[in-house]
Design a protein around this motif. Sequence first.
Motif, short mmCIF file in Angstrom:
data_model
loop_
_atom_site.label_atom_id
_atom_site.label_comp_id
_atom_site.label_asym_id
_atom_site.label_seq_id
_atom_site.Cartn_x
_atom_site.Cartn_y
_atom_site.Cartn_z
N MET A 89 -6.75 4.81 5.64
CA MET A 89 -6.57 3.61 6.46
C MET A 89 -6.50 2.43 5.50
SD MET A 89 -9.30 4.32 9.48
CE MET A 89 -8.67 4.72 11.08
N THR A 90 -5.44 1.63 5.61
CA THR A 90 -5.26 0.50 4.72
C THR A 90 -5.01 -0.75 5.55
OG1 THR A 90 -2.85 0.57 4.52
CG2 THR A 90 -4.10 2.07 3.11
N TRP A 91 -4.93 -1.89 4.85
CA TRP A 91 -4.60 -3.15 5.53
C TRP A 91 -3.23 -3.07 6.18
CZ3 TRP A 91 -8.31 -6.42 6.48
CH2 TRP A 91 -9.41 -6.48 5.64
N ASN A 92 -2.39 -2.20 5.66
CA ASN A 92 -1.02 -2.08 6.17
C ASN A 92 -0.85 -0.89 7.12
OD1 ASN A 92 -0.05 -4.28 4.63
ND2 ASN A 92 -0.10 -2.97 2.83
N GLY A 93 -1.94 -0.36 7.60
CA GLY A 93 -1.88 0.79 8.50
C GLY A 93 -2.20 2.08 7.77
N LYS A 94 -1.94 3.19 8.45
CA LYS A 94 -2.23 4.50 7.86
C LYS A 94 -1.21 4.85 6.79
CE LYS A 94 -4.33 6.42 12.00
NZ LYS A 94 -4.23 7.45 13.04
N VAL A 95 -1.72 5.44 5.70
CA VAL A 95 -0.87 5.91 4.62
C VAL A 95 -1.20 7.39 4.39
CG1 VAL A 95 -0.33 5.71 2.16
CG2 VAL A 95 -0.77 3.65 3.52
N VAL A 96 -0.19 8.23 4.48
CA VAL A 96 -0.37 9.66 4.21
C VAL A 96 -0.16 9.85 2.72
CG1 VAL A 96 0.37 12.00 4.76
CG2 VAL A 96 0.44 10.23 6.53
N VAL A 97 -1.28 9.94 1.98
CA VAL A 97 -1.21 9.98 0.53
C VAL A 97 -0.68 11.31 0.00
CG1 VAL A 97 -2.95 8.20 0.17
CG2 VAL A 97 -3.64 10.61 0.31
N ARG A 98 -0.57 12.29 0.83
CA ARG A 98 0.01 13.57 0.40
C ARG A 98 1.54 13.55 0.39
NH1 ARG A 98 -3.79 18.20 3.18
NH2 ARG A 98 -5.63 17.72 1.94
N ASN A 99 2.12 12.49 0.93
CA ASN A 99 3.58 12.38 0.91
C ASN A 99 4.07 12.27 -0.52
OD1 ASN A 99 3.59 12.42 3.69
ND2 ASN A 99 4.10 10.26 3.93
N ALA A 100 5.23 12.84 -0.77
CA ALA A 100 5.82 12.82 -2.12
C ALA A 100 6.00 11.41 -2.64
CB ALA A 100 7.15 13.57 -2.10
N THR A 101 6.18 10.45 -1.76
CA THR A 101 6.35 9.05 -2.15
C THR A 101 5.20 8.57 -3.03
OG1 THR A 101 7.43 8.64 -0.05
CG2 THR A 101 6.62 6.71 -1.23
N TYR A 102 4.01 9.09 -2.82
CA TYR A 102 2.81 8.62 -3.53
C TYR A 102 2.40 9.53 -4.68
CZ TYR A 102 2.68 5.72 0.57
OH TYR A 102 3.01 4.84 1.56
N GLU A 103 3.22 10.53 -5.00
CA GLU A 103 2.84 11.51 -6.02
C GLU A 103 2.50 10.86 -7.36
OE1 GLU A 103 4.47 15.72 -7.82
OE2 GLU A 103 5.87 14.37 -6.85
N ARG A 104 3.24 9.81 -7.74
CA ARG A 104 3.01 9.15 -9.03
C ARG A 104 2.65 7.67 -8.84
NH1 ARG A 104 4.13 12.61 -12.95
NH2 ARG A 104 5.65 14.25 -12.58
N ASP A 105 2.12 7.34 -7.66
CA ASP A 105 1.74 5.96 -7.37
C ASP A 105 0.27 5.78 -7.69
OD1 ASP A 105 1.13 3.48 -6.29
OD2 ASP A 105 2.26 3.82 -4.45
N PHE A 106 -0.01 5.03 -8.76
CA PHE A 106 -1.40 4.86 -9.20
C PHE A 106 -1.90 3.42 -8.98
CE2 PHE A 106 0.31 8.41 -11.64
CZ PHE A 106 -0.59 9.40 -11.27
N ARG A 107 -1.24 2.71 -8.06
CA ARG A 107 -1.70 1.35 -7.77
C ARG A 107 -3.10 1.41 -7.16
NH1 ARG A 107 3.01 -0.62 -3.98
NH2 ARG A 107 2.95 1.59 -3.56
N SER A 108 -3.83 0.34 -7.34
CA SER A 108 -5.18 0.24 -6.78
C SER A 108 -5.11 0.24 -5.27
CB SER A 108 -5.85 -1.05 -7.25
OG SER A 108 -7.03 -1.28 -6.53
N THR A 109 -6.01 1.00 -4.61
CA THR A 109 -6.04 1.03 -3.15
C THR A 109 -6.82 -0.14 -2.58
OG1 THR A 109 -7.99 2.44 -3.20
CG2 THR A 109 -5.84 3.53 -3.04
N GLY A 110 -7.48 -0.91 -3.43
CA GLY A 110 -8.28 -2.02 -2.95
C GLY A 110 -7.50 -3.30 -2.73
N SER A 111 -6.27 -3.34 -3.16
CA SER A 111 -5.49 -4.57 -3.01
C SER A 111 -4.72 -4.58 -1.70
CB SER A 111 -4.52 -4.73 -4.18
OG SER A 111 -3.57 -3.68 -4.15
N ARG A 112 -4.35 -5.75 -1.27
CA ARG A 112 -3.51 -5.90 -0.06
C ARG A 112 -2.06 -5.95 -0.52
NH1 ARG A 112 -6.51 -10.14 3.93
NH2 ARG A 112 -8.48 -9.09 3.94
#
Length: 120
Positions: free
Chosen positions: A96-119
């Motif tokens: 659950m994020t400020w921008n709604g639900k994010v399915v982190v298992r999606n391939a889109t996020y495979e190499r996304d290492f941005r901080s989850t604490g930011s908006r």
Amino acid sequence: MESFRGGFYKDLRKKSAQDLIKMDFPGYAIGGISVGEPKEEFLDILRYTTPLMPKDKPRYLMGVGTPDYLIEAAIAGIDMCDCVLPTRIARNGTAMTWNGKVVVRNATYERDFRSTGSRM
């Protein structure tokens, strides 16, 4: 902490509240209203039951975990809530994020290492 029960019968909720308040527990809870019923019924019972609870003791709403229900509970005067929903969806790869639900298992996020604490 003791729980006000009575399903969606306001007379039973009121009777439960009156009887439990006489026992002078350190706090009180509302239970049994977040089990898949329509949101308007949930809100009706929440708004009816919360004013029956002592204002000088903790008021707890059982089993509520979606952001919209948490906000409604706070507006109604509830102090605490709990729910298995956030941890259940997290175990299954959703955040659950400020921008709604994010399915982190999606391939889109495979190499996304941005901080989850930011908006983002």
